[in-house]
Design a protein around this motif. Sequence first.
Motif, PDB file in Angstrom:
ATOM      1  N   LYS A  64      46.879  43.961  49.171  1.00 54.16           N
ATOM      2  CA  LYS A  64      46.028  45.139  49.005  1.00 54.16           C
ATOM      3  C   LYS A  64      44.552  44.769  48.948  1.00 54.16           C
ATOM      4  CE  LYS A  64      49.554  48.010  48.386  1.00 54.16           C
ATOM      5  NZ  LYS A  64      50.653  47.045  48.471  1.00 54.16           N
ATOM      6  N   ILE A  65      43.720  45.683  49.434  1.00 57.18           N
ATOM      7  CA  ILE A  65      42.266  45.605  49.275  1.00 57.18           C
ATOM      8  C   ILE A  65      41.871  46.838  48.479  1.00 57.18           C
ATOM      9  CG2 ILE A  65      40.012  45.510  50.429  1.00 57.18           C
ATOM     10  CD1 ILE A  65      41.422  44.421  52.898  1.00 57.18           C
ATOM     11  N   GLU A  66      41.365  46.649  47.266  1.00 56.28           N
ATOM     12  CA  GLU A  66      41.099  47.765  46.372  1.00 56.28           C
ATOM     13  C   GLU A  66      39.742  47.640  45.710  1.00 56.28           C
ATOM     14  OE1 GLU A  66      45.574  48.761  44.761  1.00 56.28           O
ATOM     15  OE2 GLU A  66      44.417  47.220  43.713  1.00 56.28           O
ATOM     16  N   ALA A  67      39.151  48.785  45.423  1.00 52.62           N
ATOM     17  CA  ALA A  67      37.888  48.795  44.684  1.00 52.62           C
ATOM     18  C   ALA A  67      38.152  48.438  43.237  1.00 52.62           C
ATOM     19  CB  ALA A  67      37.232  50.167  44.782  1.00 52.62           C
ATOM     20  N   ALA A  68      37.308  47.596  42.669  1.00 48.63           N
ATOM     21  CA  ALA A  68      37.427  47.219  41.263  1.00 48.63           C
ATOM     22  C   ALA A  68      36.629  48.187  40.408  1.00 48.63           C
ATOM     23  CB  ALA A  68      36.915  45.790  41.055  1.00 48.63           C
ATOM     24  N   SER A  69      37.046  48.333  39.163  1.00 50.87           N
ATOM     25  CA  SER A  69      36.384  49.285  38.263  1.00 50.87           C
ATOM     26  C   SER A  69      34.938  48.910  37.978  1.00 50.87           C
ATOM     27  CB  SER A  69      37.157  49.366  36.938  1.00 50.87           C
ATOM     28  OG  SER A  69      37.233  48.089  36.323  1.00 50.87           O
ATOM     29  N   ASP A  70      34.599  47.631  38.133  1.00 53.34           N
ATOM     30  CA  ASP A  70      33.234  47.181  37.857  1.00 53.34           C
ATOM     31  C   ASP A  70      32.343  47.226  39.097  1.00 53.34           C
ATOM     32  OD1 ASP A  70      34.325  45.159  39.300  1.00 53.34           O
ATOM     33  OD2 ASP A  70      34.192  43.635  37.734  1.00 53.34           O
ATOM     34  N   GLY A  71      32.838  47.840  40.162  1.00 57.92           N
ATOM     35  CA  GLY A  71      32.043  47.964  41.382  1.00 57.92           C
ATOM     36  C   GLY A  71      32.303  46.898  42.414  1.00 57.92           C
ATOM     37  N   GLY A  72      33.188  45.973  42.126  1.00 54.67           N
ATOM     38  CA  GLY A  72      33.510  44.917  43.080  1.00 54.67           C
ATOM     39  C   GLY A  72      34.659  45.308  43.988  1.00 54.67           C
ATOM     40  N   LEU A  73      35.261  44.313  44.599  1.00 52.56           N
ATOM     41  CA  LEU A  73      36.367  44.545  45.524  1.00 52.56           C
ATOM     42  C   LEU A  73      37.460  43.538  45.219  1.00 52.56           C
ATOM     43  CD1 LEU A  73      36.957  46.372  48.036  1.00 52.56           C
ATOM     44  CD2 LEU A  73      36.288  44.401  49.425  1.00 52.56           C
ATOM     45  N   LYS A  74      38.699  44.021  45.073  1.00 54.43           N
ATOM     46  CA  LYS A  74      39.843  43.154  44.834  1.00 54.43           C
ATOM     47  C   LYS A  74      40.603  42.973  46.144  1.00 54.43           C
ATOM     48  CE  LYS A  74      41.963  45.402  41.585  1.00 54.43           C
ATOM     49  NZ  LYS A  74      42.918  45.668  40.477  1.00 54.43           N
ATOM     50  N   VAL A  75      40.836  41.736  46.515  1.00 54.20           N
ATOM     51  CA  VAL A  75      41.516  41.437  47.771  1.00 54.20           C
ATOM     52  C   VAL A  75      42.707  40.539  47.485  1.00 54.20           C
ATOM     53  CG1 VAL A  75      41.295  40.415  50.062  1.00 54.20           C
ATOM     54  CG2 VAL A  75      39.347  41.587  49.033  1.00 54.20           C
ATOM     55  N   GLY A  76      43.889  40.982  47.856  1.00 54.38           N
ATOM     56  CA  GLY A  76      45.087  40.194  47.625  1.00 54.38           C
ATOM     57  C   GLY A  76      45.110  38.941  48.474  1.00 54.38           C
ATOM     58  N   ALA A  77      45.732  37.900  47.945  1.00 55.29           N
ATOM     59  CA  ALA A  77      45.804  36.633  48.655  1.00 55.29           C
ATOM     60  C   ALA A  77      46.603  36.731  49.951  1.00 55.29           C
ATOM     61  CB  ALA A  77      46.425  35.568  47.752  1.00 55.29           C
ATOM     62  N   MET A  78      47.451  37.772  50.082  1.00 53.42           N
ATOM     63  CA  MET A  78      48.254  37.937  51.298  1.00 53.42           C
ATOM     64  C   MET A  78      47.648  38.937  52.282  1.00 53.42           C
ATOM     65  SD  MET A  78      50.734  35.861  51.351  1.00 53.42           S
ATOM     66  CE  MET A  78      51.714  36.615  52.639  1.00 53.42           C
TER      67      MET A  78
END
Length: 240
Positions: A64-78
């Motif tokens: 998954k590629i998701e917006a983080a609550s702190d304004g960043g971006l979370k990107v899964g290793a897969m």
Amino acid sequence: MHTFEFIRPADQTAAIAAAAQSKTAQQGADVRFLGGGTTLIDLMKLNVETPARVLDINRLPLDKIEAASDGGLKVGAMVRNSDLAYHATVQKDYSVLSQAILQGASAQIRNMATVGGNLLQRTRCVYFRDTAMACNKREPSSGCPAITGHNRTLAILGASEHCIATNPSDMGVALAALEATIHIQGTKGSRSCAIARLTNSHWHLRQWCSRLQAARLRVLASQWVAWEPNRGACPKPKLH
């Protein structure tokens, strides 16, 4: 290619536990993760990698590629390289990363290759990939023929008398420029380090291989790779 056992772990915990059974995480490890397989399968065909067990983690929820609550971006290793490169937020806020990914490999490979695999892929040095040649990465203390041999694409700066191989990740260069931080999950819990530490220039050869390969056994089954933009004008990522 040697015969091997093909396993699909049910979850991240099972994947990490299975990988931890390997006697070593360095060259010659008998357990490897399979993501896109764009490097691992090639090395297995060349007998550079000869794992007894291959853990397929493609079904784990790490894509998954998701917006983080702190304004960043979370990107899964897969996450696949192509999905990351064409993601709207990456193109807008992290254009250097998108451009770097699109400059590497072919569209077909980018569609298969994963973020974790890209960061931790093995060197493309021809001597490393040829088991008929000496190579300190494959067999410590055997020598580095690349130093006086075919070395046009290898290191000029940051090398050592033991090895002049380079990390082939275009994505890694962009993430280093963005001062990314990577978060890794393993049998001893979670930890984090700057991307520059993960792909640091040559430490002592055994230490370099040990740290990088130990990370490989975890990062592909890690929680998330996340970026957090700096408060300044230029986004600054953080990898989780």
